[in-house]
Write an enzyme that holds these catalytic residues in place. Structure first.
Site, mmCIF file in Angstrom:
data_model
loop_
_atom_site.group_PDB
_atom_site.id
_atom_site.type_symbol
_atom_site.label_atom_id
_atom_site.label_comp_id
_atom_site.label_asym_id
_atom_site.label_seq_id
_atom_site.Cartn_x
_atom_site.Cartn_y
_atom_site.Cartn_z
ATOM 1 N N LYS A 90 -19.677 -61.344 -16.065
ATOM 2 C CA LYS A 90 -20.779 -61.012 -16.485
ATOM 3 C C LYS A 90 -20.598 -62.879 -15.993
ATOM 4 O O LYS A 90 -22.143 -62.626 -15.583
ATOM 5 C CB LYS A 90 -20.505 -61.229 -18.698
ATOM 6 C CG LYS A 90 -20.354 -59.880 -18.791
ATOM 7 C CD LYS A 90 -21.615 -59.349 -18.181
ATOM 8 C CE LYS A 90 -21.695 -56.866 -19.168
ATOM 9 N NZ LYS A 90 -20.152 -56.898 -19.864
ATOM 10 N N GLU A 112 -30.465 -59.322 -23.456
ATOM 11 C CA GLU A 112 -30.039 -57.964 -24.584
ATOM 12 C C GLU A 112 -28.746 -58.561 -24.328
ATOM 13 O O GLU A 112 -28.407 -58.218 -24.108
ATOM 14 C CB GLU A 112 -30.745 -56.564 -23.578
ATOM 15 C CG GLU A 112 -29.507 -56.153 -23.052
ATOM 16 C CD GLU A 112 -29.838 -57.080 -20.917
ATOM 17 O OE1 GLU A 112 -30.887 -57.662 -21.057
ATOM 18 O OE2 GLU A 112 -28.716 -56.604 -20.147
ATOM 19 N N SER A 379 -12.187 -56.250 -15.252
ATOM 20 C CA SER A 379 -13.071 -57.226 -15.379
ATOM 21 C C SER A 379 -13.430 -57.868 -16.649
ATOM 22 O O SER A 379 -14.251 -58.731 -15.912
ATOM 23 C CB SER A 379 -14.776 -55.843 -15.847
ATOM 24 O OG SER A 379 -14.619 -55.035 -17.109
#
Ligand SMILES: *Cc1c(COP(=O)(O)O)cnc(C)c1O
Length: 402
Positions: A90, A112, A379
């Protein structure tokens, strides 16, 4: 393929901007700024600086010798996004977008978050850049992810509960967009996945594409050839498109995305938008979407809070349509099995999201010859999921392998 999205933000039939007129102008500003700075040498240099010294890139490409042996087929490589600062992919995107926000003169960030991973990455980069930060999170998720809420607050973010509907990620996006619109001139909306209205899917892909660029260079160095398969989990689709982007033109490389089958492929028990969805509009874009008869987003579920979104990045829908990528599912149980398998064979605890990609690769590997290569995007790391797994174990909901 490099020409997409088109000027209106479409990847084939998917994407676009489905927005009230007053927001279109703000999106045009964002699009112009992105277009200008993405090729600006100073911007690129600053982005690379933070990638190297803040995030810790390049992330390694790691050959799982033990897991490969245990599966008895293709070689399994992991792109180690779990080793990034903050524990997932991220941050690649939040650093990129926040540098853009700074260039645009914005003072405040709003975002969000579902499980809290994007919220934590946003709060961290906002702290780094000295910007005010509001994170909107479903009230249900705030309850389930207390530690991430605390992390965000520690880094100075204001965490606001979304109280409508299922009180999870979809509602968090709804309410964050609502808040943002009230002060869109001064506030930058930092979107966490390759979804949303144009230019977000293209922009998030741009900042995540570093994953595939590095992986390609690394596999060429280690094996002197391209992988046979790429595998990544798909929630909104940002880590997947980040890995896939640089390989889309390499036709010999097969591309597999993996969606969460949850408790099973019955309505409300999964979040397999590409596998079972139909075209629909949500959050300002059109894509394959899980919806009810009225076209409202259907309830979704997955063991991993980072994958339960009822739509999917429009480029994935396009790649499915043209047959360039194939999308599969992995269930909760298969993800848990993969979670333990990687922990026990390699001493690497994967995020439950990433465990879906692993689960698929573990089905694929034994069907392939030993000279084939599967490259999985790991990830994120599983530290955030350890408490949940422990609870499920002690409640007897799952069994640890002996
Ligand atoms: C958020 C998250 C995902 C899902 O988001 P994508 O946009 O589909 O990548 C996957 N893995 C991890 C570790 C995450 O934190």
């Amino acid at each position: 393929m490099t020409q997409l999205p088109d000027a209106k933000g479409f990847f084939g039939d998917h994407g676009g901007q489905f927005l009230p007129p007053e927001i279109i102008a703000v999106m045009d500003d964002l699009n112009a700024a992105f277009d200008k700075y993405k090729d600006d040498p100073e911007f690129i240099e600053e982005y690379k600086y933070y990638q190297r010294h803040y995030t810790g890139r390049p992330s390694p490409l790691y050959l799982c010798e033990n897991l490969t042996k245990a599966m008895g087929g293709a070689k399994i490589y992991l792109k180690r996004e779990d080793l990034n600062h903050l524990g997932a992919h991220k941050v690649n995107n939040t650093v990129g977008q926040i540098l853009l926000a700074k260039r645009m003169g914005k003072k405040k960030i709003i975002a969000e978050t579902g499980a809290g991973q994007h919220g934590v990455a946003t709060a961290a980069t906002a702290a780094l850049m000295g910007m005010e930060c509001t994170i909107v999170m479903g009230a249900e998720d705030i309850e389930r992810q207390k530690l991430n809420v605390f992390r965000m607050r520690m880094m100075g973010a204001d965490v606001v509960p979304a109280m409508s509907g299922q009180r999870t990620l979809k509602e968090a996006v709804d309410e964050a967009l609502g808040l943002w619109i009230q002060d869109a001139q001064n506030t930058f909306y930092l979107l966490g996945s390759a979804v949303g209205p144009h230019p977000y899917p293209a922009m998030v892909k741009h900042f995540q594409a570093v994953i595939g660029r590095e992986a390609k260079e690394q596999i060429m160095e280690l094996e002197n050839r391209l992988p046979d398969y790429l595998v990544a989990c798909v929630g909104g689709g940002s880590n997947a498109i980040g890995l896939f982007a640089d390989f889309l033109g390499d036709e010999q490389v097969k591309i597999h995305g993996v969606e969460p089958a949850g408790r099973g492929l019955t309505p409300g028990d999964h979040a397999a938008s590409l596998t079972l969805g139909t075209p629909g509009v949500l959050h300002g874009f059109t894509s394959y979407m899980l919806q009810d008869e009225k076209g409202e987003a259907a309830p979704v579920y997955s063991i991993s809070a980072g994958l339960d979104y009822p739509s999917v990045g429009p480029e994935h829908s396009y790649l499915k349509d043209i047959g360039r990528a194939e999308y599969y599912t992995a269930s909760d149980a298969e993800a848990v099995e993969a979670f333990f398998a990687l922990s026990r064979t390699e001493g690497i605890i994967p995020a439950l999201e990433s465990a879906h990609a692993l689960a698929h690769a573990m089905k694929l590997a034994p069907t392939l010859d030993k000279d084939k290569i599967i490259l999985i995007n790991l990830s994120g790391r599983g530290d955030k999921d350890v408490a949940q797994i422990e609870e499920m174990l002690s409640a007897g909901q799952i069994q640890a392998p002996v």
